[in-house]
Design an enzyme around this catalytic site. Structure first.
Site: not given
Ligand code: NAD
Length: 500
Positions: A149, A173, A176-177, A226, A281, A384
């Site tokens: 998101f 994909k 969704e937020r 994450s 991130c 985090e």
């Molecule tokens: P998230 O992991 O909750 O979601 C990321 C994606 O995975 C979304 O599209 C979501 O719909 C999907 N998802 C969520 N739960 C899932 C599940 N149980 N099974 C399958 N798919 C699922 O992350 P977020 O809260 O949207 O974003 C924040 C996180 O992203 C933080 O941890 C941040 O550090 C990380 N991030 C990392 C980078 C990087 O370059 N390393 C860049 C941006 C964000």
């Protein structure tokens, strides 16, 4: 109320989805739309469209693909303000910050515009008598991106311009937020002349992700999010025979040495910690104050944290907006409470912040928090938090600071503030982190370098965009060629071929 739909084969569609989920305006706390939650049938429809489009798109000339990328880049620039407002309204970040992510994502489009140059293969003349060798790279097929998101435009832009310019077709994909930016970008691609089916968007959560990870028609998956989900995606997608790049979470440390300009360091650490409400991130979440630097640094950081202007993202002058959801706001405020209970000093307390306008009374706001005397055992250090909380850890020496960072499971970004070239060199050589800033708090690499951390911040072995992106979205071929003269007498040997 608007329903945000999938984008498949060049048009918006409800698809097979029956379930929807609310999308909020984080500044007001109000539900402003519903987004469809895709299922396996929607992913399959997108794969069918993308597979059909691949047949022609992968045969298009480099010139045609480059022209589409140039047009797309111009449209991104022309619509930066509009897209920035769409992002701000669903994510909560300021419009200027959202425009910044579009600019940085647009740099990947610029990289993709120069693909004709970087995609060149090599040629070896006369490796054996009358024999030449050359290589070239070809696209994989249908590839997918699953994105977080916090950068609804930039993170997908790390992926799709390179995937598409190399001849693949793409299924996004998004989170969704804040799903609307993805559909807006799909419209820009269409205006840029990209054929239908080359770029598709399927909305949803776990069901849509699982369908992507297991679909036999998808060759590769790029994931950013994450760490637990990055590990899951990496495991599932590789076990289904796909290429995977999976970037995870972070805990980024900024080390401040006593010889640093403390006003400069505190200024940049404040912006790096509280910009985008800490939902980056590459946000600075830990300041490691070395030796004598500590007390003076804390004093400046406190002053600057109190000066941060918190408000709705579309109000001119706002420096920090709300968090993305009510749950995130509660999680971050609980973390400050826990830090206090565990013995940290709450120097600046952002809990319970109220905006001076009743329209925002239910917004997901929290103010900047500054925690001192944090130790590595405390939750505020280990987790985090992904919010506007800066933890200060004290260390006796640069070497102790390096050991502390190296013991942390994450290794995304880090920064050192110093006036010493020797210290900077030692730091960048010893630190187990992928992206390093020397007097630069948020060292996000330019698009012609690749982006990626170490340890739990990157699962598997593929950073994203730049040269690594090019490698990820293509497969190499090596061709060994002989054109014998009609009269040439050549015998075919049965031994393993060697040069002569
Ligand atoms: P998230 O992991 O909750 O979601 C990321 C994606 O995975 C979304 O599209 C979501 O719909 C999907 N998802 C969520 N739960 C899932 C599940 N149980 N099974 C399958 N798919 C699922 O992350 P977020 O809260 O949207 O974003 C924040 C996180 O992203 C933080 O941890 C941040 O550090 C990380 N991030 C990392 C980078 C990087 O370059 N390393 C860049 C941006 C964000």
């Amino acid at each position: 109320m608007t329903t945000i739909q999938h984008w498949i084969n060049g048009s918006a569609t409800q698809g097979a989805a029956t379930a929807t989920q609310p999308v909020f305006n984080p500044a007001t706390g109000a539900e402003q739309a519903q987004v469809v939650l895709g299922a396996a049938a929607d992913v399959d429809a997108a794969v069918q469209a993308a597979s059909a489009a691949f047949e022609t798109w992968s045969e298009s000339s480099l010139t045609q693909r480059t022209q589409v990328m140039f047009a797309f880049r111009q449209l991104l620039l022309d619509h930066e303000e509009e897209l920035g407002r769409i992002i701000s309204a669903e994510h909560g970040k300021t419009v200027d910050d959202a425009r910044g992510e579009i600019t940085r994502g647009g740099e990947v489009v610029e990289f993709a515009c120069g693909l004709g140059d970087v995609l060149k293969g090599s040629f070896s003349d006369q490796v054996s008598r009358g024999v030449d060798v050359h290589n070239f790279r070809q696209p994989l097929g249908v590839v997918a991106g699953i994105t977080p998101f916090n950068f609804p435009a930039m993170v997908p832009l790390w992926m799709h311009p390179i995937a598409i310019a190399t001849g693949n077709t793409f299924i996004l994909k998004p989170s969704e937020r804040d799903p609307s930016a993805a559909n807006f970008v799909a419209g820009l691609y269409q205006k840029a002349g990209l054929p239908d089916g080359v770029f598709n968007v399927v909305h949803g959560g776990k069901d849509a992700v699982d369908a992507i990870l297991t679909h036999p028609g998808i060759e590769a998956v790029s994931f950013v999010g994450s760490t637990p989900i990055a590990k899951y995606v990496h495991e599932q997608a590789t076990s289904h025979g796909k290429r995977v790049q999976a970037l995870g979470g972070a805990k980024n440390h900024a080390v401040v040495l006593p010889d640093a300009d403390l006003e400069f360091a505190a200024n940049h650490i404040t912006a790096g910690a509280y910009g985008s409400a800490g939902e980056r991130c590459m946000a600075v979440s830990v300041a490691v104050a070395v030796g004598d630097a500590a007390d003076a640094l804390v004093a400046v950081l406190e002053r600057k944290a109190r000066e941060v202007k918190v408000g709705p993202g579309d109000r001119p002058g706002t420096e920090m907006g709300p968090l993305v959801t009510k749950a995130a706001q509660e999680r971050v405020e609980n973390a400050v409470t826990t830090a206090h209970a565990e013995g940290a000093t709450v120097v600046v307390d952002g809990r319970g912040l109220k905006i001076d306008d009743p329209a925002y009374a239910d917004g997901f706001f929290t103010g900047p928090s500054l925690l001192d005397h944090v130790t590595t055992e405390m939750e505020a250090y280990r987790e985090e938090l992904f919010g506007p909380v800066l933890a200060i850890v004290r260390a006796e020496s640069l070497d102790e600071a390096i050991d502390l960072i190296n013991a942390n499971p994450y290794g995304n970004g880090t920064a050192l503030f110093t006036a010493s070239g020797e210290a900077a060199r030692r730091f960048q050589r010893k630190i187990k982190v992928g992206m390093i800033g020397i007097n630069v708090p948020v060292p996000v690499p330019m698009s012609y370098y690749s982006f990626g951390g170490w340890k739990d911040s990157l699962i598997g072995d593929s950073p994203i965009h730049g040269p690594e992106g090019l490698r990820f979205y293509t497969r190499p071929k090596v061709v060994t060629t002989r054109w014998p003269q009609p009269a040439q007498q050549l015998t075919a040997g049965f031994n393993f071929p060697t040069s002569n």
